[in-house]
Design a protein around this motif. Structure first.
Motif, PDB file in Angstrom:
ATOM      1  N   ASN A  52       0.058  -2.578   4.313  1.00  0.00           N
ATOM      2  CA  ASN A  52      -0.393  -2.669   2.790  1.00  0.00           C
ATOM      3  C   ASN A  52       0.789  -2.333   1.926  1.00  0.00           C
ATOM      4  OD1 ASN A  52      -2.725  -3.217   1.141  1.00  0.00           O
ATOM      5  ND2 ASN A  52      -2.964  -1.147   0.688  1.00  0.00           N
ATOM      6  N   MET A  53       1.938  -2.773   2.019  1.00  0.00           N
ATOM      7  CA  MET A  53       3.222  -2.403   1.300  1.00  0.00           C
ATOM      8  C   MET A  53       2.808  -3.431  -0.094  1.00  0.00           C
ATOM      9  SD  MET A  53       4.585   0.184   2.201  1.00  0.00           S
ATOM     10  CE  MET A  53       5.905   0.236   1.012  1.00  0.00           C
ATOM     11  N   ASP A  54       2.340  -4.511   0.349  1.00  0.00           N
ATOM     12  CA  ASP A  54       2.221  -5.553  -0.770  1.00  0.00           C
ATOM     13  C   ASP A  54       1.595  -5.005  -1.997  1.00  0.00           C
ATOM     14  OD1 ASP A  54       3.708  -7.465   0.030  1.00  0.00           O
ATOM     15  OD2 ASP A  54       1.925  -8.417   1.305  1.00  0.00           O
ATOM     16  N   GLU A  55       0.356  -4.092  -1.806  1.00  0.00           N
ATOM     17  CA  GLU A  55      -0.248  -3.565  -2.699  1.00  0.00           C
ATOM     18  C   GLU A  55       0.420  -2.376  -3.449  1.00  0.00           C
ATOM     19  OE1 GLU A  55      -4.047  -1.900  -1.976  1.00  0.00           O
ATOM     20  OE2 GLU A  55      -4.931  -1.625  -3.841  1.00  0.00           O
ATOM     21  N   VAL A  56       1.174  -1.656  -2.515  1.00  0.00           N
ATOM     22  CA  VAL A  56       2.132  -0.526  -2.922  1.00  0.00           C
ATOM     23  C   VAL A  56       3.025  -1.133  -4.032  1.00  0.00           C
ATOM     24  CG1 VAL A  56       3.798   1.138  -2.499  1.00  0.00           C
ATOM     25  CG2 VAL A  56       1.541   0.773  -0.967  1.00  0.00           C
ATOM     26  N   TYR A  57       3.672  -2.393  -3.859  1.00  0.00           N
ATOM     27  CA  TYR A  57       4.609  -2.738  -4.709  1.00  0.00           C
ATOM     28  C   TYR A  57       4.133  -3.335  -5.697  1.00  0.00           C
ATOM     29  CZ  TYR A  57       8.107  -2.137  -0.977  1.00  0.00           C
ATOM     30  OH  TYR A  57       8.790  -1.658   0.109  1.00  0.00           O
ATOM     31  N   GLU A  58       2.895  -4.138  -5.615  1.00  0.00           N
ATOM     32  CA  GLU A  58       2.254  -4.445  -6.778  1.00  0.00           C
ATOM     33  C   GLU A  58       1.831  -3.322  -7.752  1.00  0.00           C
ATOM     34  OE1 GLU A  58      -1.787  -6.942  -6.048  1.00  0.00           O
ATOM     35  OE2 GLU A  58       0.137  -8.143  -5.114  1.00  0.00           O
ATOM     36  N   LYS A  59       1.392  -2.212  -7.301  1.00  0.00           N
ATOM     37  CA  LYS A  59       0.985  -1.216  -8.124  1.00  0.00           C
ATOM     38  C   LYS A  59       2.291  -0.622  -8.839  1.00  0.00           C
ATOM     39  CE  LYS A  59      -3.383  -1.640  -7.591  1.00  0.00           C
ATOM     40  NZ  LYS A  59      -4.336  -2.037  -8.802  1.00  0.00           N
ATOM     41  N   ALA A  82       9.982   6.076   0.999  1.00  0.00           N
ATOM     42  CA  ALA A  82      11.480   6.124   0.329  1.00  0.00           C
ATOM     43  C   ALA A  82      12.194   5.220   1.096  1.00  0.00           C
ATOM     44  CB  ALA A  82      12.066   7.477  -0.198  1.00  0.00           C
ATOM     45  N   ASN A  83      12.338   5.464   2.430  1.00  0.00           N
ATOM     46  CA  ASN A  83      13.210   4.627   3.286  1.00  0.00           C
ATOM     47  C   ASN A  83      12.833   3.142   3.219  1.00  0.00           C
ATOM     48  OD1 ASN A  83      15.089   6.620   3.940  1.00  0.00           O
ATOM     49  ND2 ASN A  83      14.234   7.340   5.380  1.00  0.00           N
ATOM     50  N   ARG A  84      11.386   3.006   3.407  1.00  0.00           N
ATOM     51  CA  ARG A  84      11.012   1.635   3.629  1.00  0.00           C
ATOM     52  C   ARG A  84      11.062   0.814   2.236  1.00  0.00           C
ATOM     53  NH1 ARG A  84       8.115  -1.621   6.639  1.00  0.00           N
ATOM     54  NH2 ARG A  84       7.755   0.059   8.107  1.00  0.00           N
TER      55      ARG A  84
END
Ligand SMILES: Nc1nc2c(ncn2[C@@H]2O[C@H](COP(=O)(O)OP(=O)(O)OP(=O)(O)O)[C@@H](O)[C@H]2O)c(=O)[nH]1
Ligand SMILES: [Mg+2]
Lengths: 130, 214
Positions: free
Chosen positions: B201-208, B42-44
């Motif tokens: 892998n935050m890019d994929e997290v945001y994409e999803k 959540a913080n990230r």
């Protein structure tokens, strides 16, 4: 131990209640949860033939949380068999209440169950006396 | 839900889809067992998109005892903007024993208070899950066994409410991380590996997030 006997049963045994689906079917969610928690708080192991619906499970967690206190209740252990392939998530299936059918569920007091282990076909509980 | 509440929410849903641009943000609950890394995630997310944090992280379980909300987090992906409220919830459990906190060098009073706050927070989080959440990010520590009753029940509850859910296999930076075990546990859902701590892998997290909750 001195004269104190637990309300769960005579002496220092562990009482196990097997509750049939028929006995649960006429009850409201809150009645079911009350029955489970009253039993567990008395030190019993409660086994439900048909388990609870997801909604009832979430209420069970919620009510359990509100009853935990440092003096005599640390919460519950709960295990149930997965709903396997018969799980019918269609609207009709859900209306028919299939979600909660044949989901054997074991619930006991967290401070008395030393381990509750499960695989697909076996739930195994190591229970200590009060 | 009462009839009026239901009417109101269906009206707001209709108007939300009509005026998608300035619609109410979706409320996304971050759920999962204690210590999985929910607050770290959540913080990230909050830092990446708003510049500030949600709450403290800690190796002691039940660090988060009150749900914390970060409102109006705008995530931009592929030319699309999704507006979400992130709700970081306390780790869900069926038991809390204050004496376990004593092992973390806590006085009894503090341990009892911490456990009381934890139980209140979990009760509240469960209540919200039934009433007040539009989607769920379910965070698991991928070094731990995902086949627990709490995880199974929670995913079952989320499914029964037809909420969109993303399963995140966190802590992939650790050697014992086992992503496959997580995706095997919940094959009906998409599992996304990440390290919330390292930002992997935050890019994929945001994409999803954009795909599931947009
Ligand atoms: N190695 C590693 N540690 C992580 C990662 N994410 C979180 N942690 C650590 O795991 C611990 C718990 O993190 P939190 O974010 O507080 O976990 P939580 O799920 O919010 O826990 P509760 O609020 O207690 O339910 C902290 O020590 C974090 O630094 C990760 O991706 N990798
Ligand atoms: Mg937290």
């Amino acid at each position: 131990m001195p004269e104190t006997t637990s309300e769960g049963g005579p002496g220092d045994g562990v009482q196990i209640d097997l509750i049939s689906g028929a006995r649960m079917s006429g009850k409201t969610s809150m009645e079911k949860i009350r029955m489970i928690l009253d039993g567990v708080r008395d030190g019993k192991i409660v086994v439900l033939e048909t388990g609870l619906t997801p909604d009832e499970e979430s209420k069970l967690i919620e009510v359990t949380m509100t009853e935990i206190n440092p003096d005599d209740f640390t919460g519950i252990e709960i295990e149930s068999f997965p709903q396997s392939e018969t799980n019918d998530t269609s609207l009709l299936g859900r209306l028919m209440g299939k979600q909660s059918s044949s989901k054997l569920t074991v619930i006991g007091p967290a401070n008395q169950i030393q381990s509750l282990h499960k695989d697909e076909t076996l739930i195994s509980a190591l229970v200590s006396r009060k | 839900m009462g009839l009026f509440a239901e009417l109101r929410s269906s009206i707001s849903r209709v108007s939300a889809s009509l005026f998608a641009d300035d619609s109410e943000p979706k409320r996304i609950g971050i759920y999962g067992p204690p210590n999985a890394g929910k607050t770290t995630l959540a913080n990230r997310i909050a830092r990446d998109w708003t510049g500030d944090a949600v709450g403290p992280e800690s190796h002691i379980p039940h660090e988060t005892r009150r749900a914390r909300r970060k409102e109006n987090v705008e995530i931009k992906r592929n030319g699309k903007t999704v507006n979400i409220d992130i709700v970081d919830t306390p780790g869900v459990t069926t038991k809390v024993d204050y004496s376990e906190f004593l092992e973390h060098d806590m006085e009894k009073d503090e341990a009892v208070r911490r456990s009381r706050e934890a139980t209140e927070g979990v009760a509240e989080a469960m209540h919200w899950l039934r009433e007040d959440v539009d989607g769920v990010i379910y965070v698991l520590d991928s070094t731990e066994d995902p086949f627990t009753q709490v995880n199974t029940m929670l995913i079952g509850i989320i499914e029964s409410r037809d909420l969109p859910v993303l399963i995140l296999a966190n802590k992939t930076d650790l050697g014992e991380s086992n992503i496959q075990r997580v995706s095997n546990a919940f094959p009906q859902h998409e599992t996304i590996p990440l390290s919330a701590l390292e930002g992997e892998n935050m890019d994929e997290v945001y994409e999803k997030i954009a795909e599931y909750f947009g």
